[in-house]
Design a protein around this motif. Structure first.
Motif, PDB file in Angstrom:
ATOM      1  N   ILE A   1       6.418  23.972  -0.157  1.00 48.87           N
ATOM      2  CA  ILE A   1       7.431  23.349  -1.026  1.00 48.87           C
ATOM      3  C   ILE A   1       7.254  24.239  -2.457  1.00 48.87           C
ATOM      4  N   GLU A   2       8.202  24.187  -3.326  1.00 51.24           N
ATOM      5  CA  GLU A   2       8.087  25.002  -4.463  1.00 51.24           C
ATOM      6  C   GLU A   2       8.823  24.272  -5.511  1.00 51.24           C
ATOM      7  N   THR A   3       8.650  24.286  -6.797  1.00 49.57           N
ATOM      8  CA  THR A   3       9.511  23.601  -7.768  1.00 49.57           C
ATOM      9  C   THR A   3       9.303  24.645  -9.134  1.00 49.57           C
ATOM     10  N   LEU A   4      10.684  24.377  -9.618  1.00 48.06           N
ATOM     11  CA  LEU A   4      10.890  25.281 -10.894  1.00 48.06           C
ATOM     12  C   LEU A   4      10.264  24.871 -12.099  1.00 48.06           C
ATOM     13  N   LEU A   5       9.351  25.674 -12.630  1.00 47.91           N
ATOM     14  CA  LEU A   5       8.923  25.327 -14.093  1.00 47.91           C
ATOM     15  C   LEU A   5       9.396  26.331 -14.914  1.00 47.91           C
ATOM     16  N   LEU A   6       9.759  25.885 -16.225  1.00 43.77           N
ATOM     17  CA  LEU A   6      10.224  26.525 -17.392  1.00 43.77           C
ATOM     18  C   LEU A   6       8.929  26.732 -18.403  1.00 43.77           C
ATOM     19  N   GLU A   7       8.652  27.892 -18.981  1.00 45.34           N
ATOM     20  CA  GLU A   7       7.694  28.149 -20.136  1.00 45.34           C
ATOM     21  C   GLU A   7       8.423  28.012 -21.434  1.00 45.34           C
ATOM     22  N   ARG A   8       8.005  26.778 -22.124  1.00 46.18           N
ATOM     23  CA  ARG A   8       8.656  26.650 -23.659  1.00 46.18           C
ATOM     24  C   ARG A   8       8.153  27.524 -24.432  1.00 46.18           C
ATOM     25  N   PRO A   9       9.115  27.788 -25.564  1.00 51.72           N
ATOM     26  CA  PRO A   9       8.817  28.798 -26.642  1.00 51.72           C
ATOM     27  C   PRO A   9       7.513  28.503 -27.291  1.00 51.72           C
ATOM     28  N   ASP A  10       6.818  29.302 -28.063  1.00 48.64           N
ATOM     29  CA  ASP A  10       5.715  28.995 -28.848  1.00 48.64           C
ATOM     30  C   ASP A  10       5.928  28.320 -29.916  1.00 48.64           C
ATOM     31  N   ARG A  11       6.763  27.450 -30.175  1.00 49.56           N
ATOM     32  CA  ARG A  11       7.220  26.654 -31.427  1.00 49.56           C
ATOM     33  C   ARG A  11       7.927  25.401 -30.890  1.00 49.56           C
ATOM     34  N   GLY A  12       7.844  24.361 -31.744  1.00 53.26           N
ATOM     35  CA  GLY A  12       8.821  23.248 -31.263  1.00 53.26           C
ATOM     36  C   GLY A  12       7.952  22.242 -30.330  1.00 53.26           C
ATOM     37  N   SER A  13       8.450  21.459 -29.757  1.00 54.03           N
ATOM     38  CA  SER A  13       7.804  20.503 -28.774  1.00 54.03           C
ATOM     39  C   SER A  13       7.498  21.182 -27.683  1.00 54.03           C
ATOM     40  N   PHE A  14       6.496  20.753 -27.302  1.00 50.06           N
ATOM     41  CA  PHE A  14       5.688  21.279 -25.976  1.00 50.06           C
ATOM     42  C   PHE A  14       5.613  22.762 -26.083  1.00 50.06           C
TER      43      PHE A  14
ATOM     44  N   GLY B   1       4.750  26.562 -25.830  1.00 51.32           N
ATOM     45  CA  GLY B   1       3.882  27.025 -24.738  1.00 51.32           C
ATOM     46  C   GLY B   1       3.532  26.434 -23.512  1.00 51.32           C
ATOM     47  N   ALA B   2       3.994  25.208 -23.421  1.00 55.66           N
ATOM     48  CA  ALA B   2       3.872  24.490 -21.983  1.00 55.66           C
ATOM     49  C   ALA B   2       4.863  24.827 -21.177  1.00 55.66           C
ATOM     50  N   TRP B   3       4.467  24.773 -19.622  1.00 51.88           N
ATOM     51  CA  TRP B   3       5.190  24.772 -18.559  1.00 51.88           C
ATOM     52  C   TRP B   3       5.794  23.517 -18.272  1.00 51.88           C
ATOM     53  N   LEU B   4       7.181  23.211 -18.190  1.00 49.93           N
ATOM     54  CA  LEU B   4       7.662  21.815 -17.971  1.00 49.93           C
ATOM     55  C   LEU B   4       8.862  21.948 -17.132  1.00 49.93           C
ATOM     56  N   PHE B   5       9.303  20.870 -16.329  1.00 57.88           N
ATOM     57  CA  PHE B   5      10.453  20.948 -15.682  1.00 57.88           C
ATOM     58  C   PHE B   5      11.735  20.941 -16.608  1.00 57.88           C
ATOM     59  N   PRO B   6      12.878  21.289 -16.312  1.00 58.73           N
ATOM     60  CA  PRO B   6      14.117  21.241 -16.949  1.00 58.73           C
ATOM     61  C   PRO B   6      14.217  19.826 -17.361  1.00 58.73           C
ATOM     62  N   GLY B   7      14.708  19.599 -18.740  1.00 62.35           N
ATOM     63  CA  GLY B   7      15.107  18.357 -19.252  1.00 62.35           C
ATOM     64  C   GLY B   7      15.295  18.110 -20.783  1.00 62.35           C
ATOM     65  N   GLY B   8      15.587  17.024 -21.151  1.00 62.16           N
ATOM     66  CA  GLY B   8      15.747  16.917 -22.555  1.00 62.16           C
ATOM     67  C   GLY B   8      16.169  15.403 -22.948  1.00 62.16           C
ATOM     68  N   LYS B   9      16.496  15.236 -24.095  1.00 59.69           N
ATOM     69  CA  LYS B   9      16.780  13.677 -24.635  1.00 59.69           C
ATOM     70  C   LYS B   9      18.143  13.616 -23.963  1.00 59.69           C
ATOM     71  N   VAL B  10      18.555  12.020 -23.804  1.00 56.27           N
ATOM     72  CA  VAL B  10      19.898  11.571 -23.702  1.00 56.27           C
ATOM     73  C   VAL B  10      20.527  11.967 -24.833  1.00 56.27           C
ATOM     74  N   GLU B  11      21.765  12.365 -24.734  1.00 55.40           N
ATOM     75  CA  GLU B  11      22.853  12.364 -25.891  1.00 55.40           C
ATOM     76  C   GLU B  11      23.814  11.385 -25.624  1.00 55.40           C
ATOM     77  N   PRO B  12      24.692  11.184 -27.009  1.00 57.19           N
ATOM     78  CA  PRO B  12      25.693  10.534 -26.768  1.00 57.19           C
ATOM     79  C   PRO B  12      26.777  10.754 -25.888  1.00 57.19           C
ATOM     80  N   GLY B  13      26.878  11.985 -25.540  1.00 60.96           N
ATOM     81  CA  GLY B  13      27.938  12.399 -24.574  1.00 60.96           C
ATOM     82  C   GLY B  13      27.598  12.266 -23.089  1.00 60.96           C
ATOM     83  N   ASP B  14      26.350  11.855 -22.884  1.00 60.55           N
ATOM     84  CA  ASP B  14      25.982  11.543 -21.566  1.00 60.55           C
ATOM     85  C   ASP B  14      26.344  10.084 -21.171  1.00 60.55           C
ATOM     86  N   THR B  15      26.557   9.415 -22.047  1.00 61.91           N
ATOM     87  CA  THR B  15      26.742   7.866 -21.743  1.00 61.91           C
ATOM     88  C   THR B  15      27.942   7.563 -20.755  1.00 61.91           C
ATOM     89  N   ARG B  16      27.428   6.848 -19.609  1.00 63.29           N
ATOM     90  CA  ARG B  16      28.233   6.373 -18.579  1.00 63.29           C
ATOM     91  C   ARG B  16      28.286   4.889 -18.429  1.00 63.29           C
TER      92      ARG B  16
END
Length: 215
Positions: free
Chosen positions: A23-36, A38-53
Motif C-alpha cells: 500500500i502507498e499513500t500520497l504525501l505533500l510537502e508544504r512550503p517552508d512558510r505558513g502553517s505546517f 516544511g511538513a509532509w501532510l495528506f491533502p486537505g484544508g479548512k471547510v469553507e462556506p461554499g462546502d456547506t451541504r
C-alpha cells in the motif's frame, strides 16, 4: 459525554493505492512558510462556506473533495471517501482546528500541484514514510504519523478502506503532556476518558517516535 467545543473544522484525505511493494499513500510537502511549514501532510484544508451541504458529514466530504482537487488535481466523488478519524488539537495550541480524516482510493491521473500549497508530492509506503521521519529526513505531525502507523498493518488499499468502513470514526482528543507526550482517550493520564492502567500515547521527545496503545 461533554459536547466538544465548536472549533473551525478541516477535512483531510488520505489517498491510497497499491504499489509494487504494498500500500502507498500520497504525501505533500508544504512550503517552508505558513502553517505546517516544511511538513509532509495528506491533502486537505479548512471547510469553507461554499462546502456547506445538507448535513455535517456531507459538508466535510465536500471540503475534502475540493481541497484534494485544488492541491493535487485529483478529482474524487464524495462517496469515494471513507471516514477514518477526528483529531482535536491540544487546548494550549494557539490555533485550533478540528480535522476529520478520510480514506479514498486513488482514481489515477496526473498530479497537478498548487505551488503555494505543495512544493513536492510523493507516493510512499507508510513504513517508508515513518522510517524517513525517524531518520530526520522528513517532517511529520502527530496525526499524519499515527495514521501512517495504522496503515502499516494493512496490505492493500481495499483492505484499509474496508477496515475503516467497519470501525467507524476514531476520536483523538489530544492532550499534550510534558516530555513530548501526546495522550489520547483511554490513556490513564488522559483527563477526558481515562482507563485504569490504559496506555494510548505518542512519545515525540526523540526520534524515532514511539506509539503505544493498549486500549
Amino acid at each position: 459525554h461533554n459536547t466538544p467545543a465548536r472549533l473551525p473544522e478541516a477535512a483531510t484525505v488520505v489517498l491510497l493505492r497499491d504499489g509494487a511493494a504494498g500500500i502507498e499513500t500520497l504525501l505533500l510537502e508544504r512550503p517552508d512558510r505558513g502553517s505546517f511549514a516544511g511538513a509532509w501532510l495528506f491533502p486537505g484544508g479548512k471547510v469553507e462556506p461554499g462546502d456547506t451541504r445538507g448535513d455535517h458529514d456531507a459538508t466535510l466530504r465536500a471540503a475534502g473533495v475540493r481541497e484534494t482537487a485544488e492541491e493535487t488535481g485529483v478529482h474524487l466523488q464524495s462517496g469515494d471517501l471513507v471516514a477514518l478519524s477526528r483529531w482535536t488539537p491540544p487546548e494550549r495550541m494557539p490555533v485550533r482546528i478540528r480535522t476529520w480524516f478520510f480514506l479514498a482510493p486513488d482514481p489515477g491521473g496526473d498530479l497537478v500541484l498548487q505551488p503555494d500549497e505543495a512544493v513536492a508530492a510523493r507516493w510512499l509506503g507508510p513504513a517508508d514514510a515513518l522510517a524517513a521521519h525517524g531518520a530526520g529526513a522528513l517532517v511529520l505531525y502527530p496525526p499524519t504519523w499515527v495514521t501512517l502507523h495504522a496503515l502499516t498493518r494493512v496490505a492493500t488499499a481495499a483492505e484499509a478502506l474496508a477496515i475503516a468502513a467497519g470501525a467507524g470514526v476514531q476520536r483523538f482528543d489530544t492532550v499534550a503532556a510534558d516530555g513530548g507526550l501526546m495522550l489520547w482517550q483511554g490513556d490513564a493520564e488522559h483527563p477526558g476518558e481515562p482507563t485504569e492502567n490504559g496506555i494510548h500515547r505518542l512519545e515525540t521527545a526523540t526520534l524515532p517516535w514511539r506509539y503505544r496503545r493498549t486500549v
